[in-house]
Write a protein that holds these residues in place. Structure first.
Motif, PDB file in Angstrom:
ATOM      1  N   GLY A  80       0.915  -1.149   0.027  1.00  0.00           N
ATOM      2  CA  GLY A  80      -0.232  -0.060   0.019  1.00  0.00           C
ATOM      3  C   GLY A  80       0.735   1.067  -0.006  1.00  0.00           C
ATOM      4  N   THR A 126      -2.630   3.327   1.442  1.00  0.00           N
ATOM      5  CA  THR A 126      -3.304   2.669   2.849  1.00  0.00           C
ATOM      6  C   THR A 126      -2.861   3.436   4.181  1.00  0.00           C
ATOM      7  OG1 THR A 126      -1.241   1.290   2.816  1.00  0.00           O
ATOM      8  CG2 THR A 126      -3.148   0.497   1.764  1.00  0.00           C
ATOM      9  N   ASP A 379      -0.972  -4.330   4.382  1.00  0.00           N
ATOM     10  CA  ASP A 379      -1.710  -3.215   3.600  1.00  0.00           C
ATOM     11  C   ASP A 379      -1.257  -3.390   2.247  1.00  0.00           C
ATOM     12  OD1 ASP A 379      -2.179  -2.821   6.316  1.00  0.00           O
ATOM     13  OD2 ASP A 379      -1.132  -0.889   6.391  1.00  0.00           O
ATOM     14  N   THR A 397      -7.865  -2.007  -2.796  1.00  0.00           N
ATOM     15  CA  THR A 397      -6.885  -1.557  -1.752  1.00  0.00           C
ATOM     16  C   THR A 397      -7.154  -2.426  -0.450  1.00  0.00           C
ATOM     17  OG1 THR A 397      -6.670   0.557  -2.856  1.00  0.00           O
ATOM     18  CG2 THR A 397      -5.602   0.324  -0.638  1.00  0.00           C
ATOM     19  N   VAL A 399      -6.280  -2.801   3.932  1.00  0.00           N
ATOM     20  CA  VAL A 399      -5.597  -2.361   4.999  1.00  0.00           C
ATOM     21  C   VAL A 399      -5.809  -3.450   5.942  1.00  0.00           C
ATOM     22  CG1 VAL A 399      -5.567  -0.677   6.850  1.00  0.00           C
ATOM     23  CG2 VAL A 399      -6.070  -0.078   4.590  1.00  0.00           C
TER      24      VAL A 399
END
Lengths: 455, 563
Positions: A80, A126, A379, A397, A399
């Motif tokens: 991320g 992230t 992440d 995406t 997390v």
């Protein structure tokens, strides 16, 4: 202490722990090209996530029972993105009423309802470093966040265990405030003086408290407490990482000298458009730089700039990141990182590190995030093509292994809180083709035209 | 000269007092004993007596029930068909308080810590120093059914302590005070242009003040034990004001409307350990778990958003339709949150602060239509605030032994047509003219001008066209004032599409019109305080705007419409 009080405290501690629970995901990302950043690109590789952490990286991994699989065949899996300089998700940015406000902290003003968080997720980001503004010389403490959009409790967005950081600012911004109010600092000399004065005061403050603590008498009176000076003491103890807004080489070098004199070890220069001129000095100090890819000329102190800044710093041995400082730029930091290949020929890993591992180091969270390695937080961003390609589009995406953005399930309106009294306006996409063009170029050149690089 | 003035003033006071005792005005009551008979008495939420009598004597309820002996000195009030309730308790307002003059800008404004008075740090103050017994806000809120107000002082981050005030007519403010300085009042309001300017500085300042107050308290205790060899503790009025907060004998009442601000107050509470109450809360639906776990007393704002109006265009886009649906859903959340709290078993009261009086009953009805039970609504107006403010042993119910704070209505209070007919506050009786039901006699109706027509004789009521001169150009729109009894109500409209906004604190005295209005600027509130001189049909004035801790002045002019 009364038993009731003890119980209250125990209960308070317990409830805080309960409230701070955030979801951790389990996941198998199969068959993608994994851009590890620390270990090159691994083709056709799987990443297994258990309880929010990367538990295995390899080929032919099987999803344990009940664990969801994401097919990443033909796609690119990267850590991320981390933005080391952001002002999204804050209810307030500047306590600019005083020139030294080290006591204030962005952790008090985190706004989890800001829709910019979702937009950043949609750009593969992230984590952000939510920074205080640059209105004063010693601004407030910053807050490192994980973009867990959808939670309304600011505590749920905190990057647990991230070190404390603080914002400093040099140059035109703080001196503008000083001149407006007729107080110090009104020049770059005043900025340096203010920093030295502040740290000298902090040294005195620390002496007072050290003496108080060393006093073994039961009948002693504590010196006045000052959260402002205490924070400066914490900085000198190395407990708070300094991130300093700066542009010019002379002021960057000035701060290196000030920090050397006061033995302050940890320093990242933010913006730092002229940092390339003092790259060896930065490397010798061990300072970091977080810069724009190619943005300048928005005020006088930012004219002397180059798009090679990041690459020069990197090649000189300075840990460098590329940041956004913007709710718009944050959505395509991967483009910004790619510019270091155009200007400076960095490798894929080096360019990607500019928006992942390097900012993680600057925030003191590189043991947790910034690369795809076993044991790190899951992440992760998935792109449809290589993120350093201009055609790259972020698809998902995660997390802590939990999906917070999925392009295929993207909703039009993701706002969390809506003012029921607000007017509804038609959303317009500005369309340049409707401009009247009959008088185009008929006028004298404006300042903008003079400095434009469009032609 | 001054001495003469003083003598005159004193003699007047003496004369006045002696007059009051014999009362040639005939205003004082013949008896303070009343028997309200044949009434439906709601003694407390969920408990109703039919054909009951309530006996009041010298400020106390002395008997409630069906077989009450009516004292010989009692004035009998036949309340057949009427309803008797415990009078309401307002969790937070500025009722009776007068806004203090703005302090002059200090010389040393830009020091890191400007003077406490300017920074809004005056926790040592009491609202009693701002009380004005002649304030019409007292009678106006009483007319709605309130007998007690937790009144907080005006100011910034720490204006001082609030007190419990009886909403009665009094010669001296001491008569109004039920309980002095019950809670330290706190807000997230920064000092204009100075530190702490916004929530960042306020949170840090709170921590710093509190920590030093804790140290100061320890120092004072140590010194009291044995001063020998110790430095004298400074008489620090700010730290001293925190002492009862630190030992939890006094709570902090935070005036916080948004969900995030409530959480910030809770965060300070969690870090520092004081007793917290939150009031004026408008967004509580996402913090119900935390409220339940911590048991933080909460007073919901009685203000509700205006119901959104849908665009009537036939050709509106799907996008607009979706946005409207989402906005309608948000509105629903606001109006049903009282019901949600009830459902979650969270005890709450209400705060009228920032709510126009004409909307209080209407908003209660809206909450009831959206899930709040009538019993829970009554509890939130009576027994809950009484226990949260520590006065449940003296008031909050219609029971023998309690203070005579009693509301009499023409119909069940939570019905559309109910009106307040009578209020007893501390045993003092107040009667109200009840609007006649739709008149059968048409000629009588014609004789009086109907309420809807604009009273041209009033200098303010009516529509005004205003021009607000801002650096970005002239803003135009209408100011619409109506007169309700002795009070004005008003609304400001905007030509730039900003939604209509209610005017607050409208006052017209000696040719000067003042009001304030809160505008929304992208989630941040801009407060405009307008003061203008009215001559004939025009007004010229200044609007001071404060926004995010900064403030500046704008010119505003208005002309009354019509002939």
């Amino acid at each position: 202490m009364k038993i009731k009080n003890i119980l209250t405290i125990v209960f308070a501690l317990f409830s805080t722990v309960v409230l701070a629970q955030v979801p951790k995901g389990d996941l198998l990302i199969k068959g993608g090209t994994v851009l590890t950043v620390t270990n090159g690109a691994l083709e056709n590789t799987d990443v297994l996530v258990r309880n929010g952490k990367i538990s295995k990286i390899g080929k032919g991994l099987r999803a344990p029972r009940g664990v969801e699989t994401v097919d990443a065949t033909g796609k690119f899996v990267m850590p991320g993105i981390i933005d080391a300089h952001s002002h999204i998700a804050g209810s307030a940015i500047n306590e600019g009423t005083s020139q030294v406000t080290s006591e204030v902290s962005m952790e008090d003003v985190v706004n989890p309802l800001d829709v910019s968080i979702y937009r950043a997720l949609a750009g593969g980001v992230t984590s952000i470093h939510l920074m205080h503004g640059s209105a004063n010389v010693i601004g407030g403490q910053n807050e490192t966040l994980k973009l867990r959009y959808g939670f309304t409790n600011p505590d749920d967005l905190r990057f647990e265990g991230a070190p404390r950081t603080i914002k400093f600012a040099l140059g035109e911004n703080p001196t503008r405030g000083g001149r407006a109010r007729g107080i110090q600092p009104q020049s770059r000399m005043g900025v340096e003086n203010m920093l030295r004065n502040s740290f000298t005061q902090a040294v005195e403050y620390k002496k007072k408290w050290d003496a108080y603590k060393a006093n073994k008498s039961a009948r002693k009176v504590a010196p006045e407490y000052d959260l402002r000076l205490q924070t400066l003491v914490d900085i000198m103890n190395g407990d708070v990482l300094v991130h300093c807004h700066s542009y010019r080489a002379d002021e960057i070098y000035m701060l290196l000298k000030v920090f050397s004199d006061f033995n302050i070890p940890k320093l990242t220069f933010q913006h730092a458009n002229e940092a390339y001129k003092v790259a060896p000095e930065l490397a010798a100090f061990g300072a970091n730089a977080s810069v724009f890819a190619d943005w300048w000329a928005y005020k006088l102190e930012v004219y002397y700039s180059t798009a090679y800044n990041a690459a020069i710093l990197h090649n000189a041995g300075v840990n460098t990141s590329i940041n956004s400082d913007s709710g718009e730029l944050i959505r395509h930091l991967f483009h910004e990182a790619a510019k270091t290949q155009k200007y400076g020929d960095l490798t894929d890993d080096q360019a990607l590190a500019m928006i992942t591992l390097n900012p993680a180091k600057q925030l003191g969270i590189d043991d947790r995030v910034g690369s795809i390695e076993v044991g790190k937080d899951a992440d992760i961003a998935i792109f449809d093509s290589h993120p350093l390609s201009v055609y790259a589009v972020p698809l998902m995406t995660f997390v802590d292994g939990v999906k917070y953005f999925d392009k295929s399930e993207d909703r039009k309106d993701v706002r969390l809180y809506i003012n029921p009294e607000a007017a509804i306006e038609d959303v317009m996409i500005y369309d340049r083709h409707e401009d009247h063009r009959c008088l185009e170029d008929a006028f004298l050149l404006t300042m903008e035209d003079l400095f434009s690089n469009k032609k | 000269m001054l001495r003469l003035h003083l003598v005159l003033l004193l003699s007047f006071t003496v004369l006045h007092t002696s007059l009051a005792q014999s009362d040639p005005s005939g205003k004082s009551a013949v008896t303070r004993t009343y028997a309200i008979t044949n009434a439906t008495v709601i003694t407390k939420p969920g408990s109703e007596l039919k054909d009951a009598t309530v006996v009041i004597r010298d400020g106390l309820i002395v008997g409630v029930g069906q077989n009450q002996t009516i004292p010989s000195d009692a004035e009998v009030i036949d309340a057949a068909g009427l309803f008797v309730y415990p009078a309401f308790i307002d969790g937070l307002a500025n009722t009776g308080a007068k806004r203090p003059e703005n302090l002059p800008r200090p010389q040393n404004l830009f020091t890191p810590d400007p003077p406490n008075d300017y920074a809004g740090i005056t926790p040592e103050n009491s609202v009693l120093s701002q009380l004005d017994v002649t304030s019409n806000t007292i009678g106006n809120i009483r007319k709605i059914g309130f007998a007690i107000s937790h009144t907080a002082p005006y100011g910034r981050m720490l204006p001082g302590s609030g007190s419990l005030i009886l909403l009665k007519d009094a010669e001296h403010m001491d008569e109004l005070v039920l309980a002095k300085d019950v809670a330290l009042y706190a807000q997230f309001v920064g000092a204009p242009g100075a530190y702490p300017g916004n929530i960042l500085g306020i949170m840090a300042k709170w921590r710093n003040l509190y920590r030093n107050a804790v140290q100061h308290k320890d120092h004072v205790a140590l010194y009291a034990e044995n001063p020998s060899g110790l430095p004298r503790p400074v008489n620090d009025r700010v730290s001293l004001a925190f002492h009862p907060v630190i030992d939890q004998s006094k709570a902090v009442m935070f005036d916080v409307s948004s969900m995030l601000d409530v959480r910030r107050a809770m965060r300070l509470q969690n870090d520092l350990g004081f007793k917290l109450m939150v009031a004026g809360v408008e967004q509580a639906w996402d913090i119900m778990d935390e409220l339940k776990e911590t048991g933080t007393p909460i007073f919901l704002s009685m203000d509700l958003p205006d119901a959104p109006k849908e665009n009537k265009d036939d050709d509106k886009t799907d996008e607009v339709k979706a946005l409207e649906a989402k906005r309608a859903e948000a509105y629903k959340t606001y109006v049903s949150q009282a019901g949600m709290l009830q459902e979650a078993g969270i005890k709450f009261g209400f705060s009228t602060k920032g709510t126009s009086n004409s909307k209080i009953k209407k908003n209660l009805m809206t909450m009831i239509e959206n899930g709040l039970s009538e019993d829970a609504a009554l509890a939130a107006l009576t027994t809950n605030p009484a226990s949260m403010l520590g006065i449940d042993n003296v008031t909050g119910t219609v029971e023998a032994g309690k203070m005579a704070n009693v509301l009499v209505t023409t119909a069940p209070y939570f019905s559309k047509n109910s009106e307040v007919k009578m209020m007893f506050v501390d045993g003092d009786r107040h009667d109200y003219v009840v609007k006649e039901k739709k008149s059968k006699d048409a000629s009588e109706k014609d004789a009086k001008p109907s309420q809807a027509t604009v009273d041209n004789s009033d200098p303010i009521a009516g529509e005004w066209s205003y021009a607000l001169i801002t650096p970005g150009g002239e803003q135009n729109g209408k100011l619409k004032f109506t007169k309700q009894g002795e009070k004005y109500e008003g609304v400001m409209t905007f030509e730039d599409g900003t939604p209509d906004t209610d005017l607050n604190n409208i006052n017209f005295r000696e040719g000067v019109l003042t009001f304030d209005v809160e505008l929304d600027a992208g989630g941040q509130a801009i407060q405009l305080v307008v003061e203008g001189k009215v001559e004939e049909k025009s007004m010229e004035g200044k609007a001071s705007a404060s926004f995010a801790g900064q403030s500046f002045q704008l010119d505003i002019n208005a002309n009354k419409d019509g002939k």
